[in-house]
Design a protein around this motif. Structure first.
Motif, PDB file in Angstrom:
ATOM      1  N   VAL A 110       0.975  -1.307  -0.001  1.00 31.45           N
ATOM      2  CA  VAL A 110      -0.318  -0.205  -0.390  1.00 31.45           C
ATOM      3  C   VAL A 110       1.072   1.177   0.001  1.00 31.45           C
ATOM      4  O   VAL A 110       2.417   1.580   0.609  1.00 31.45           O
ATOM      5  CB  VAL A 110      -1.031  -0.113   1.411  1.00 31.45           C
ATOM      6  N   PRO A 111       0.235   2.221  -0.279  1.00 31.48           N
ATOM      7  CA  PRO A 111       0.755   3.325  -0.651  1.00 31.48           C
ATOM      8  C   PRO A 111       1.766   3.766   0.967  1.00 31.48           C
ATOM      9  O   PRO A 111       1.351   3.599   1.931  1.00 31.48           O
ATOM     10  CB  PRO A 111       0.073   4.887  -0.844  1.00 31.48           C
ATOM     11  N   ILE A 112       2.905   4.498   1.464  1.00 33.93           N
ATOM     12  CA  ILE A 112       2.946   4.742   2.065  1.00 33.93           C
ATOM     13  C   ILE A 112       4.354   6.669   2.098  1.00 33.93           C
ATOM     14  O   ILE A 112       4.126   7.183   1.450  1.00 33.93           O
ATOM     15  CB  ILE A 112       4.887   4.272   2.786  1.00 33.93           C
ATOM     16  N   LYS A 113       3.211   7.363   3.762  1.00 38.41           N
ATOM     17  CA  LYS A 113       4.016   8.633   3.540  1.00 38.41           C
ATOM     18  C   LYS A 113       4.563   8.309   5.049  1.00 38.41           C
ATOM     19  O   LYS A 113       4.692   8.268   6.686  1.00 38.41           O
ATOM     20  CB  LYS A 113       2.486   9.110   3.908  1.00 38.41           C
ATOM     21  N   THR A 114       5.842   9.753   4.637  1.00 37.46           N
ATOM     22  CA  THR A 114       6.406   9.399   5.841  1.00 37.46           C
ATOM     23  C   THR A 114       6.803  11.187   6.188  1.00 37.46           C
ATOM     24  O   THR A 114       6.402  12.146   5.036  1.00 37.46           O
ATOM     25  CB  THR A 114       7.851   8.491   5.786  1.00 37.46           C
ATOM     26  N   ASN A 115       7.039  11.921   7.398  1.00 34.96           N
ATOM     27  CA  ASN A 115       7.977  12.715   7.267  1.00 34.96           C
ATOM     28  C   ASN A 115       9.721  12.674   7.389  1.00 34.96           C
ATOM     29  O   ASN A 115      10.242  12.211   7.989  1.00 34.96           O
ATOM     30  CB  ASN A 115       7.867  13.651   8.479  1.00 34.96           C
ATOM     31  N   SER A 116      10.312  13.603   6.706  1.00 34.41           N
ATOM     32  CA  SER A 116      11.702  13.281   5.898  1.00 34.41           C
ATOM     33  C   SER A 116      12.326  14.392   6.934  1.00 34.41           C
ATOM     34  O   SER A 116      11.716  16.292   7.671  1.00 34.41           O
ATOM     35  CB  SER A 116      12.454  14.047   4.740  1.00 34.41           C
ATOM     36  N   ARG A 117      13.718  14.425   7.860  1.00 33.25           N
ATOM     37  CA  ARG A 117      14.129  15.235   8.549  1.00 33.25           C
ATOM     38  C   ARG A 117      14.673  15.155   8.213  1.00 33.25           C
ATOM     39  O   ARG A 117      14.884  15.273   7.084  1.00 33.25           O
ATOM     40  CB  ARG A 117      14.752  14.034   9.817  1.00 33.25           C
ATOM     41  N   MET A 118      15.768  16.614   8.377  1.00 36.01           N
ATOM     42  CA  MET A 118      16.686  17.194   7.683  1.00 36.01           C
ATOM     43  C   MET A 118      17.972  16.957   6.841  1.00 36.01           C
ATOM     44  O   MET A 118      17.906  17.321   5.728  1.00 36.01           O
ATOM     45  CB  MET A 118      16.908  18.421   8.630  1.00 36.01           C
ATOM     46  N   TYR A 134       3.613  21.036  -1.502  1.00 43.43           N
ATOM     47  CA  TYR A 134       3.095  21.837  -0.771  1.00 43.43           C
ATOM     48  C   TYR A 134       1.473  22.542  -0.547  1.00 43.43           C
ATOM     49  O   TYR A 134       0.842  22.621  -1.217  1.00 43.43           O
ATOM     50  CB  TYR A 134       4.334  23.159  -0.548  1.00 43.43           C
ATOM     51  N   ASP A 135       0.819  21.781   1.140  1.00 44.88           N
ATOM     52  CA  ASP A 135      -0.405  22.495   1.441  1.00 44.88           C
ATOM     53  C   ASP A 135      -0.083  22.935   2.762  1.00 44.88           C
ATOM     54  O   ASP A 135       0.555  22.527   4.254  1.00 44.88           O
ATOM     55  CB  ASP A 135      -1.122  20.866   1.004  1.00 44.88           C
ATOM     56  N   MET A 136      -0.170  23.974   3.158  1.00 49.52           N
ATOM     57  CA  MET A 136       0.201  25.218   3.524  1.00 49.52           C
ATOM     58  C   MET A 136      -0.270  24.317   5.926  1.00 49.52           C
ATOM     59  O   MET A 136       0.038  24.013   6.303  1.00 49.52           O
ATOM     60  CB  MET A 136      -0.090  26.525   4.376  1.00 49.52           C
ATOM     61  N   GLU A 137      -1.400  24.300   4.896  1.00 53.54           N
ATOM     62  CA  GLU A 137      -2.379  24.109   6.551  1.00 53.54           C
ATOM     63  C   GLU A 137      -2.322  22.424   6.551  1.00 53.54           C
ATOM     64  O   GLU A 137      -1.972  21.952   7.477  1.00 53.54           O
ATOM     65  CB  GLU A 137      -4.401  24.023   5.904  1.00 53.54           C
ATOM     66  N   ARG A 138      -1.557  21.679   5.990  1.00 56.77           N
ATOM     67  CA  ARG A 138      -1.588  20.141   5.905  1.00 56.77           C
ATOM     68  C   ARG A 138      -0.135  19.573   6.698  1.00 56.77           C
ATOM     69  O   ARG A 138      -0.636  19.433   7.186  1.00 56.77           O
ATOM     70  CB  ARG A 138      -1.686  19.332   4.809  1.00 56.77           C
ATOM     71  N   ASP A 139       0.534  20.422   6.557  1.00 61.69           N
ATOM     72  CA  ASP A 139       2.310  20.301   6.077  1.00 61.69           C
ATOM     73  C   ASP A 139       3.195  21.298   7.420  1.00 61.69           C
ATOM     74  O   ASP A 139       3.674  21.228   7.059  1.00 61.69           O
ATOM     75  CB  ASP A 139       2.874  20.502   5.092  1.00 61.69           C
ATOM     76  N   LEU A 140       1.736  22.192   7.734  1.00 66.62           N
ATOM     77  CA  LEU A 140       3.333  23.194   8.623  1.00 66.62           C
ATOM     78  C   LEU A 140       3.813  22.203   9.461  1.00 66.62           C
ATOM     79  O   LEU A 140       3.815  21.740  10.248  1.00 66.62           O
ATOM     80  CB  LEU A 140       1.711  23.834   9.939  1.00 66.62           C
ATOM     81  N   GLY A 141       5.422  22.939   9.159  1.00 63.00           N
ATOM     82  CA  GLY A 141       6.314  22.122  10.096  1.00 63.00           C
ATOM     83  C   GLY A 141       6.754  20.804   9.558  1.00 63.00           C
ATOM     84  O   GLY A 141       7.720  19.872  10.224  1.00 63.00           O
ATOM     85  N   GLN A 142       6.554  20.218   8.748  1.00 66.33           N
ATOM     86  CA  GLN A 142       6.217  19.106   7.959  1.00 66.33           C
ATOM     87  C   GLN A 142       6.679  18.943   6.364  1.00 66.33           C
ATOM     88  O   GLN A 142       7.063  19.889   5.971  1.00 66.33           O
ATOM     89  CB  GLN A 142       4.793  17.995   8.479  1.00 66.33           C
ATOM     90  N   ASN A 143       7.425  17.901   6.873  1.00 65.06           N
ATOM     91  CA  ASN A 143       7.621  17.532   5.089  1.00 65.06           C
ATOM     92  C   ASN A 143       7.617  16.426   4.110  1.00 65.06           C
ATOM     93  O   ASN A 143       8.162  14.966   4.661  1.00 65.06           O
ATOM     94  CB  ASN A 143      10.039  17.723   4.872  1.00 65.06           C
TER      95      ASN A 143
END
Ligand code: COA
Length: 159
Positions: A110-118, A134-143
């Motif tokens: 299945v698809p995977i979503k993660t947040n990358s650290r710097m 990029y979606d500001m509301e969704r991604d606030l502070g995340q990558n």
């Protein structure tokens, strides 16, 4: 070398191993509390998967199933896995442990979503993850980075 990926049990031994990881935090502490207060059973399955070197936990990640109902990353919305807390202990980095865990997660199909650290962007690129618009509301502070099983990879010569 064997790199068996195991589903980690919630018990005092696992929670002790978790203290060696940088991203030890609220989730681990609440698991400890739940264990102490008998809210969860000793040796029940956790959302964590890991790889042991001998009896030492050297790499781990957490996987959560997310429902299409709340999907903000894929089009059309679908069930996916959220991968986080991927971490390999410093002495064991660059030996393939991180890749092994990500490949294990991909194996669910299945698809995977993660947040990358710097500093891990290059690693995720090698794992064929890519950024989403990029979606500001969704991604606030995340990558957020995503991977989809049906994406055809561009095969470059010599790669
Ligand atoms: N930068 C560039 N490439 C990287 C990388 C990094 N930080 N980490 C891994 N890679 C590359 C490897 O060279 C390897 O490439 P190859 O397939 O061409 O040989 C590939 O990604 C797979 O590497 P692997 O050995 O599986 O990585 P790992 O086990 O070290 O796991 C992390 C990768 C990022 C999860 C792990 O290093 C980690 O937890 N690091 C701590 C936190 C962090 O982000 N550190 C970044 C360095 S400061």
């Amino acid at each position: 070398m064997h790199m068996n990926v195991e589903r980690l049990k919630v018990n005092y031994k696992t929670l002790e191993e978790f203290k060696k990881f940088k991203e030890y935090g609220v989730q681990e502490l609440s698991m400890l509390e739940d264990l102490q207060e008998n809210i969860i059973e000793d040796n029940c399955d956790s959302p964590f998967y890991g790889i042991y070197y001998g009896d030492k936990l050297v790499a781990r990640m957490s996987l959560y199933e997310r429902s299409a109902k709340y999907d903000l990353y894929f089009d059309p919305p679908q069930n996916y896995l959220e991968l986080w807390k991927l971490e390999v202990l410093p002495d064991y980095q660059f030996k393939g442990y991180g890749k092994r865990l990500v490949e294990f997660a991909k194996g669910f199909g299945v698809p995977i979503k993660t947040n990358s650290r710097m500093k891990s962007k290059e690693f995720w690129e090698k794992m064929d993850f890519h950024t989403v618009p990029y979606d500001m509301e969704r991604d606030l502070g995340q990558n957020p980075l995503v991977w989809h099983p049906n994406e055809v990879k561009d095969k470059k010569p010599n790669s």
